[in-house]
Design a protein around this motif. Structure first.
Motif: not given
Length: 273
Positions: A191-216
């Protein structure tokens, strides 16, 4: 999109897959390769004394006749269809067919599997999902005028999902579809807080070179979260990565992708990691 492989065993489920594939073929103006796999014994076919040659020829000719009749459907009018018959039921061989014909997608029907069968045997859909290197679209039941204009892509945003994420993006672009990306947050896993989840997501999207929006999306399990989120946004399909685990590894670790394939009522698209 150039060509679509459709698997058939002449069942009602495979006809639903053929209907769905014909909708895609008409919309995107592509050819269908309709593949039927015989379950012939290789030892018999290669018997040195040739005593089973007549039986083998008979079964192949019968399959050709059945496939020809199976393809005499009004909904295939105007669609280029190429029948393909393989002697063995070896799902890994689909990769060779896809490569030879430059196919972009495999479409198949499935009833899913459950209980003892799911744990120890699995469905044919699972076996294809585990082996296929191109995306696999699994159809459940009858779909009128299949559309893949909007589909959900769900993953855990770990680095090993990067290739599948890129494949899903390319697939969406190829179809001109909208890809809605979701992270399923559950109390039973990590389980992740919204903050931690978005940190994980943003790190992933940076590696993917993507500005994709993501829902939690929060739910009690990843599988249920994916299914419920798909229903909530009225998605045409669910897309997700699969590790293609086999044997004892699959038995104990499972694969959420294969579980969703078995239990979803809307089409599921898998991208192998």
């Amino acid at each position: 999109m150039k060509k679509i492989i459709v698997l058939t065993d002449f069942s009602n489920q495979s006809e639903q897959a053929l209907k769905a594939a014909s909708d895609l073929a008409k919309k995107h103006k592509v050819e269908l390769l309709v593949v039927h796999m015989l379950e012939l014994n290789q030892a018999i076919i290669t018997s040195p004394d040739g005593m089973y040659i007549e039986q083998t020829v008979f079964l192949v000719k019968l399959a050709e006749k059945n496939l020809k009749e199976f393809l005499e459907k009004p909904y295939l009018e105007g669609v280029t269809v190429t029948p393909v018959i393989k002697h063995y039921k070896v799902f890994s061989e689909l990769n060779a067919i896809a490569k030879e014909h430059d196919a972009d997608l495999i479409v198949m029907g499935s009833n899913g599997a459950s209980g003892f069968e799911e744990m120890f045997i699995g469905s044919n859909a699972e076996k294809v999902v585990r082996n296929a290197t191109v995306p696999v679209l699994v159809i459940k039941g009858e779909i009128t005028n299949l559309s893949l204009d909007r589909f959900v892509f769900a993953c855990d945003f770990n680095d090993d999902n990067l290739p599948a994420f890129q494949k899903a993006k390319e697939f969406a672009e190829m179809l001109g579809a909208s890809m809605e990306v979701v992270f399923i947050n559950t109390p039973n896993d990590e389980f992740l807080s919204n903050r931690d989840a978005y940190q994980k997501i943003n790190k992933f999207l940076t590696k993917a070179n993507s500005a994709q929006q993501v829902e939690i999306y929060n739910d009690y399990s990843v599988e249920q979260g994916i299914l419920n989120y798909g229903n909530t946004i009225l998605a045409d399909a669910i897309a997700m990565p699969t590790h293609g685990r086999k044997g004892i590894s699959h038995l104990f670790n499972g694969s959420i992708g294969e579980d969703v394939v078995n239990h979803a009522r809307i089409p599921v698209i898998t991208f192998k990691i």
